[in-house]
Design a protein around this motif. Structure first.
Motif, PDB file in Angstrom:
ATOM      1  N   ALA A  46       6.660  11.786   0.927  1.00  0.00           N
ATOM      2  CA  ALA A  46       7.790  10.879   0.762  1.00  0.00           C
ATOM      3  C   ALA A  46       7.640   9.548   1.477  1.00  0.00           C
ATOM      4  CB  ALA A  46       9.073  11.557   1.250  1.00  0.00           C
ATOM      5  N   ALA A  47       6.621   9.423   2.304  1.00  0.00           N
ATOM      6  CA  ALA A  47       6.503   8.187   3.083  1.00  0.00           C
ATOM      7  C   ALA A  47       5.031   7.877   3.347  1.00  0.00           C
ATOM      8  CB  ALA A  47       7.247   8.326   4.413  1.00  0.00           C
ATOM      9  N   PRO A  60       5.292   5.389  -2.381  1.00  0.00           N
ATOM     10  CA  PRO A  60       6.713   5.739  -2.540  1.00  0.00           C
ATOM     11  C   PRO A  60       7.611   4.493  -2.617  1.00  0.00           C
ATOM     12  CG  PRO A  60       5.711   7.085  -0.823  1.00  0.00           C
ATOM     13  CD  PRO A  60       4.719   6.031  -1.191  1.00  0.00           C
ATOM     14  N   ARG A  62       9.484  13.416  11.997  1.00  0.00           N
ATOM     15  CA  ARG A  62       8.250  13.418  11.217  1.00  0.00           C
ATOM     16  C   ARG A  62       7.042  13.590  12.123  1.00  0.00           C
ATOM     17  NH1 ARG A  62       8.002  11.929   5.989  1.00  0.00           N
ATOM     18  NH2 ARG A  62       9.985  11.298   5.119  1.00  0.00           N
ATOM     19  N   GLN A 121       7.944   3.075  11.704  1.00  0.00           N
ATOM     20  CA  GLN A 121       6.613   3.667  11.836  1.00  0.00           C
ATOM     21  C   GLN A 121       6.085   4.261  10.537  1.00  0.00           C
ATOM     22  OE1 GLN A 121       7.391   6.122  15.243  1.00  0.00           O
ATOM     23  NE2 GLN A 121       8.184   4.297  16.206  1.00  0.00           N
ATOM     24  N   PHE A 122       6.943   4.350   9.547  1.00  0.00           N
ATOM     25  CA  PHE A 122       6.470   4.734   8.222  1.00  0.00           C
ATOM     26  C   PHE A 122       7.394   4.101   7.189  1.00  0.00           C
ATOM     27  CE2 PHE A 122       8.747   8.128  10.337  1.00  0.00           C
ATOM     28  CZ  PHE A 122       9.834   8.321   9.501  1.00  0.00           C
ATOM     29  N   LEU A 123       6.881   4.022   5.983  1.00  0.00           N
ATOM     30  CA  LEU A 123       7.592   3.313   4.915  1.00  0.00           C
ATOM     31  C   LEU A 123       7.774   4.227   3.708  1.00  0.00           C
ATOM     32  CD1 LEU A 123       5.590  -0.027   5.126  1.00  0.00           C
ATOM     33  CD2 LEU A 123       7.855   0.394   6.073  1.00  0.00           C
ATOM     34  N   PRO A 124       8.777   4.023   2.882  1.00  0.00           N
ATOM     35  CA  PRO A 124       9.806   3.007   3.028  1.00  0.00           C
ATOM     36  C   PRO A 124      10.827   3.376   4.101  1.00  0.00           C
ATOM     37  CG  PRO A 124      10.281   4.393   1.127  1.00  0.00           C
ATOM     38  CD  PRO A 124       8.963   4.850   1.677  1.00  0.00           C
ATOM     39  N   ILE A 170       3.119  12.838  13.060  1.00  0.00           N
ATOM     40  CA  ILE A 170       2.215  11.694  12.886  1.00  0.00           C
ATOM     41  C   ILE A 170       1.013  12.196  12.091  1.00  0.00           C
ATOM     42  CG2 ILE A 170       0.763  10.041  14.090  1.00  0.00           C
ATOM     43  CD1 ILE A 170       2.602  10.425  16.511  1.00  0.00           C
ATOM     44  N   ASP A 225       7.014  11.819  15.556  1.00  0.00           N
ATOM     45  CA  ASP A 225       7.329  10.415  15.748  1.00  0.00           C
ATOM     46  C   ASP A 225       8.419  10.036  14.762  1.00  0.00           C
ATOM     47  OD1 ASP A 225       5.111   7.630  16.323  1.00  0.00           O
ATOM     48  OD2 ASP A 225       6.762   8.419  17.451  1.00  0.00           O
ATOM     49  N   GLY A 226       9.300   9.176  15.164  1.00  0.00           N
ATOM     50  CA  GLY A 226      10.375   8.804  14.270  1.00  0.00           C
ATOM     51  C   GLY A 226      11.307   9.976  14.071  1.00  0.00           C
ATOM     52  N   PRO A 227      12.152   9.896  13.062  1.00  0.00           N
ATOM     53  CA  PRO A 227      13.151  10.935  12.879  1.00  0.00           C
ATOM     54  C   PRO A 227      12.572  12.201  12.263  1.00  0.00           C
ATOM     55  CG  PRO A 227      13.426   9.182  11.274  1.00  0.00           C
ATOM     56  CD  PRO A 227      12.261   8.819  12.111  1.00  0.00           C
ATOM     57  N   TYR A 261       2.234   5.697   6.000  1.00  0.00           N
ATOM     58  CA  TYR A 261       2.060   5.263   7.388  1.00  0.00           C
ATOM     59  C   TYR A 261       1.094   4.082   7.414  1.00  0.00           C
ATOM     60  CZ  TYR A 261       4.324   9.689   8.138  1.00  0.00           C
ATOM     61  OH  TYR A 261       5.236  10.709   8.084  1.00  0.00           O
ATOM     62  N   TRP A 309       0.819  -1.226   0.000  1.00  0.00           N
ATOM     63  CA  TRP A 309       0.000   0.000   0.000  1.00  0.00           C
ATOM     64  C   TRP A 309       0.850   1.272   0.000  1.00  0.00           C
ATOM     65  CZ3 TRP A 309       1.830   1.916   4.461  1.00  0.00           C
ATOM     66  CH2 TRP A 309       2.092   1.041   5.514  1.00  0.00           C
ATOM     67  N   ALA A 344       2.498  15.504  17.894  1.00  0.00           N
ATOM     68  CA  ALA A 344       3.725  14.808  18.283  1.00  0.00           C
ATOM     69  C   ALA A 344       4.589  14.519  17.072  1.00  0.00           C
ATOM     70  CB  ALA A 344       3.351  13.499  18.959  1.00  0.00           C
ATOM     71  N   GLY A 387      11.747   7.142   4.435  1.00  0.00           N
ATOM     72  CA  GLY A 387      11.044   7.858   3.369  1.00  0.00           C
ATOM     73  C   GLY A 387      11.798   7.700   2.057  1.00  0.00           C
ATOM     74  N   LEU A 388      11.132   8.154   1.003  1.00  0.00           N
ATOM     75  CA  LEU A 388      11.706   8.007  -0.339  1.00  0.00           C
ATOM     76  C   LEU A 388      12.825   9.017  -0.558  1.00  0.00           C
ATOM     77  CD1 LEU A 388      11.452   6.806  -3.249  1.00  0.00           C
ATOM     78  CD2 LEU A 388       9.891   8.676  -3.725  1.00  0.00           C
TER      79      LEU A 388
END
Lengths: 187, 181
Positions: free
Chosen positions: B145-146, A79, B26, A142-145, B28, B22-24, B148, A76, B20, A162-163
């Protein structure tokens, strides 16, 4: 009744501290996972054992001596779809030098759907069926890629969330190939 | 002068509610449901409840009809009390947008505010009163770019069921057999 502003501020601070503390108490795993991911660079990549789409049991250690591009993705994730043809090309280009691209599908989709997707994308590298525990070991994903570049010695050279552009991916591959050259030379 | 400590207190209390990270570095993604006013529906007849959602700035979610079989559609699932029938959910058409990660491809997405319409029909024998409906909006968000993992937003609202209004037709006295000239 006149309220003392100092008392109001103190009460507000106490409430704020309680709220922040409570907020972090309910989600310790996410924070710990993010911290784990942040600390991976320069350390040994967490070991895992996963099943591949063709039913093989794959351990990360199986690739020791090779530079590994470990890509967490999902069907799903649009990117992720952009990167996959690049990985296919880069596997062809750098495979002979010792690169191994490995995809980990962090997906709720069926194995058949993941296989269909990978086939449509012309994937020429192993796709493993991901587990949450493996994602957690790599910082939660927590997020892809999310892509980890692992040197020939098994240490994480870099991680990218991220991409990113193809050029940046290629640079990281070169770094991973260069890292731990001595390990390969000893073999 | 008294406004300053009050303002400070408010800021301190609201500080943890700032989105918040979350992650590097980013944010949420957030999808929120605006408070749903109670919709009054006549029993035995269908009524539409409008649900207004907001996708956080910088994010998008797939529409109900994404352009790829692998993308996860935004979908509302509701559980209704006995004798309240939940009918069709009307989804707005997605906005066809291309993104930096795929400039040549258009995706069907929702961003910003969007409204879903839900048909609710209380059966004819339902006791008038307020009824709560609960459910979830399943969505999967991405930024430029990403992406969730899929999430489920709780959706709760109430409808007020009332009896059909009795329409009294006043007779024209001129037509009354008892009318006298």
């Amino acid at each position: 009744m006149k309220r003392d502003p100092v008392v109001i501020i103190l009460v507000a601070m106490v409430v704020t501290i309680m709220l922040v503390f409570g907020f972090h108490m309910v989600r310790p795993s996410a924070d710990q996972a993010a911290l784990a991911g942040a600390n991976l660079k320069g350390n040994m990549a967490p070991e895992f054992t996963l099943q591949s789409l063709d039913g093989k049991t794959v351990h990360l250690v199986d690739f020791r001596g090779k530079a590994v591009l470990l890509n967490f993705w999902a069907t799903w994730c649009e990117p992720c779809k952009i990167e996959m043809p690049w990985f296919v090309e880069l596997q062809k280009q750098y495979g002979p030098e010792g690169l191994q691209v490995v995809g980990i599908a962090m997906d709720d989709a069926s194995q058949e759907d993941i296989a269909k997707f990978a086939s449509n994308m012309g994937v020429n590298y192993p796709i493993l069926i991901g587990k949450e525990a493996v994602g957690d070991a790599y910082g939660g994903v927590q997020f892809l890629p999310a892509t980890f570049y692992i040197g020939r010695d098994g240490k994480v050279v870099d991680k990218v969330f991220g991409l990113k552009g193809r050029g940046e991916i290629e640079e990281n591959i070169k770094k991973a190939l260069a890292e731990g050259q001595a390990v390969q030379a000893r073999r | 002068m008294h406004a300053v400590p009050k303002l400070a207190a408010c800021l301190l209390i609201l500080a943890p509610l700032v989105p918040a990270q979350d992650g590097p570095g980013r944010k949420i993604p957030s999808v929120t449901l605006a408070p749903v006013p109670i919709t009054t529906i006549t029993r035995g007849k269908p009524g539409t409840v409008e649900l207004q959602f907001r996708v956080g700035s910088g994010f998008h979610i797939n529409s109900n009809t994404p352009k790829s079989e692998f993308l996860i559609p935004t979908a509302l699932k509701l559980n209704a009390p006995t004798d309240i029938v939940v009918g069709k959910t009307t989804y707005p058409p997605g906005v066809d947008r291309s993104f930096p990660f795929a400039p040549d491809e258009k995706l069907s997405v929702y961003g910003g505010d969007f409204t879903l319409g839900v048909i609710v029909r209380p059966l004819a024998h339902v006791v008038p009163g307020k009824y709560a409906l609960h459910g979830q909006l399943k969505y999967q968000a991405c930024d430029n770019a990403a992406c969730y993992p899929p999430k489920q937003l709780p959706v709760d609202f109430e409808v007020k069921v009332e009896k059909a209004k009795v329409v009294v037709h006043k007779k024209n006295p001129a037509q009354s057999p008892h009318a006298h000239n």
